[in-house]
Design an enzyme around this catalytic site. Sequence first.
Site, mmCIF file in Angstrom:
data_model
loop_
_atom_site.group_PDB
_atom_site.id
_atom_site.type_symbol
_atom_site.label_atom_id
_atom_site.label_comp_id
_atom_site.label_asym_id
_atom_site.label_seq_id
_atom_site.Cartn_x
_atom_site.Cartn_y
_atom_site.Cartn_z
ATOM 1 N N GLU A 174 0.842 -1.200 0.000
ATOM 2 C CA GLU A 174 0.000 0.000 0.000
ATOM 3 C C GLU A 174 0.880 1.253 0.000
ATOM 4 O OE1 GLU A 174 -2.719 -0.129 3.248
ATOM 5 O OE2 GLU A 174 -3.997 1.471 2.459
ATOM 6 N N GLY A 203 -9.028 5.328 6.650
ATOM 7 C CA GLY A 203 -9.878 5.242 7.823
ATOM 8 C C GLY A 203 -9.272 4.329 8.883
ATOM 9 N N ALA A 204 -8.559 3.270 8.442
ATOM 10 C CA ALA A 204 -8.057 2.288 9.394
ATOM 11 C C ALA A 204 -6.539 2.162 9.451
ATOM 12 C CB ALA A 204 -8.674 0.917 9.099
ATOM 13 N N SER A 205 -5.828 2.667 8.424
ATOM 14 C CA SER A 205 -4.362 2.631 8.519
ATOM 15 C C SER A 205 -3.768 3.841 7.819
ATOM 16 C CB SER A 205 -3.800 1.338 7.932
ATOM 17 O OG SER A 205 -3.805 1.391 6.524
ATOM 18 N N THR A 206 -2.492 4.067 8.085
ATOM 19 C CA THR A 206 -1.811 5.202 7.459
ATOM 20 C C THR A 206 -0.415 4.771 7.037
ATOM 21 O OG1 THR A 206 -1.353 7.560 7.692
ATOM 22 C CG2 THR A 206 -0.888 6.226 9.620
ATOM 23 N N GLN A 207 0.067 5.316 5.911
ATOM 24 C CA GLN A 207 1.359 4.910 5.363
ATOM 25 C C GLN A 207 2.292 6.100 5.188
ATOM 26 O OE1 GLN A 207 -1.344 2.270 5.288
ATOM 27 N NE2 GLN A 207 -1.661 3.603 3.548
#
Length: 500
Positions: A174, A203-207
Site C-alpha cells: 500500500e 480510515g483504518a491505517s496510514t502509510q
Amino acid sequence: MDEQQEMKVKNPWHRPHIFLVAFGISVGIIIMVAIAVVQNKPLHQKYKYGIVLDAGSSHTSVYIYEWPAEKENNTGMVRQKHACSVKGKGISSYSGTPEKAGESLKECMDEAKKTIPKQRHQETPVYLGATAGMRLLKMDNDIASEKVLASVETSLQTYPFSYQGARIITGQEEGAFGWITVNYLSENFITASGTVGALDLGGASTQITFVSGQEVESLDNSIDFRLYGNDYRLYTHSFLCYGKDQVLKLSLEQQIKPKLDVTDNIILEDPCFHPGYEMNKSFQSVFDSPCVKMVTHSKTGQTFKHKGIGDWKKCQEAITKVFNTSYCRYSRCSFNDVFQPPVKGRFGAFSAYYFVMNFLNVTTDNSLDDAKKKLGSYCTTHWNTLKQKHPGVKEKYLSEYCFSGTYIITLLEDGYKFTPEDWKNTNFIRTIKDSEAGWTLGYMLNLTNMIPAEAPDTPLLPFGGYVSLMLVLSLLIFVCLILGYIFFRRPSGPAHKEII
Ligand SMILES: Nc1ccn([C@@H]2O[C@H](COP(=O)(O)OP(=O)(O)OP(=O)(O)O)[C@@H](O)[C@H]2O)c(=O)n1
Ligand SMILES: [Ca+2]
C-alpha cells in the site's frame, strides 16, 4: 533547325537532366513525407484499459485507467479515465452478510462496462485490492474475511473483463505503490528532479514512504526498486489502527477508560469536538474493533454521552497518548517501536490528509504555527454555528474535522518528527494531472509490467534531427543523379548523326 528540333529546345521536359532534377526532388519529398508520417504516428491510436478496485476500510472506489497501446512503457502515459464511488460502506462492513459485498459493486462495474469500449472488454484486466478494513476483519474473523473476498470475486467474474484476482494487499504494498503512483504521475522517474515521499491516511491505517538515503535498520521497512534504469531504496511503514477512524476510537477509549469503574452514567467531555456538540453513543461503536483492546462485555448495549468542549491544546494532548514513544529498539523510531530514519525531501499527502486539510482550508502555505492557530480557532467554533455554515456537509464528517485536523498535525509533528521546514515541503494533494493519488495506479502498473527496470530505448535523434538528416540525404541523392547524368550520358551529337 527544323520545327521538331525547335520544340525539343523550348520544352524543358524534353531535356533529360531537367527530368532528373525533378525526379531527385520528388524522391526527397517522398522520403521526408514518409518519415514525418511515421514519426507523428496515426491520429487514431488504440487505447488499452485497466480496472482497479480500491476496497478501503470506509468505502470502495472503482478506477478505470487508460493508455495508448504503443506507449505502454513510456512513463506518465497511463491516466485515470473514470472513477466510481461504490455506495455504502467498505466491503469489510459486510462481514455478517458477505453476499451483499459482491452485490454492492454492481452499479460501478456496470458503469465500467459502459465507459470501456466493448471491443476492449475481454483484454481489460480487473484487480481488487483490499486494505486495512479487511486486514482487521481477517484478524478478528478469518472465515468472514474469506467469505467477503469470495463474494466480491464471484461478482467480478460475472463481468466480461479479464479477472485477475481479489486479495488483501500488505501495508508495505500500500505504501510502496502509493509512492510509485505519485512519482510516476509527476514524471519523477525520468527527470533529475528527485522523488517525492508519499503520505496516505485512510480510515483504518496510514502509510509513510520515502527515499531516506540512510540505512533502513529493519527489513520490514525496506523495499528496493529498479525503475527506468535507477535504483531506489524506499523506507515504508504502514500503521494498522492509525487511520483516522480507528484513532478516533483509540482516543475515545483512552478518555473513557478512567471513568469506566467510577460511574455508570458516563459523560465524556471531549476537547476534540465542538462546544455545543452532544451525542449519545454506544460503547459498542467504540469497542467493536480489534484496534481497541479493551474487553467491556459488561457495557454491551449501553451508551455514553459524548460532549464537545472544543479545546485544541487539550485535544492534541489526548491524541499524543495514542503514540507509544516509551520504547525503541532501533537507533531512532517514529512511535510504537517502529524504526524510522529522519524524514527527507518533499512529500505528497493524499486521501484523508487532503479531505481534511482541504475542508479546513489549511495548506502548507501557512506556517506550521499558523496552521495550528487556524485549527485552534476552528475547534472552538460552536457546533450550531458550524452546522449553519455547512448545511450540505454530512454531520458525521463535519463533527470530526477538528479531531482529524489535530490528529494529522500531531501525527506529522510528534509521530513522524516533521519540522516546520518539512511541513513547508509537504503538499496536500488529491490528484496529479487529473489522476487520483493513491496505491491503485502503482499496483496496476506493477502487475501489468508497465514500469520497466531499464529506461526504454529512446530514438537516437529527435524529430527535427530526422528531418534534417533526410533533407541532407535527399540533396545527396539529387547531386548524385546530376553527377551521374553528367558523367555517364551518351554524347548526343554523334548519336544524332548516326540516326540521321
Ligand atoms: N470527502 C471525504 C471522504 C472521506 N472522508 C473520510 O476520510 C477517511 C479516509 O478515507 P479513505 O482514504 O477513503 O480511507 P479508506 O481507503 O476507506 O481506508 P483504509 O485506507 O484505511 O483502508 C474516512 O474516515 C472517511 O470518512 C472525509 O472525511 N471526507
Ligand atoms: Ca485507502
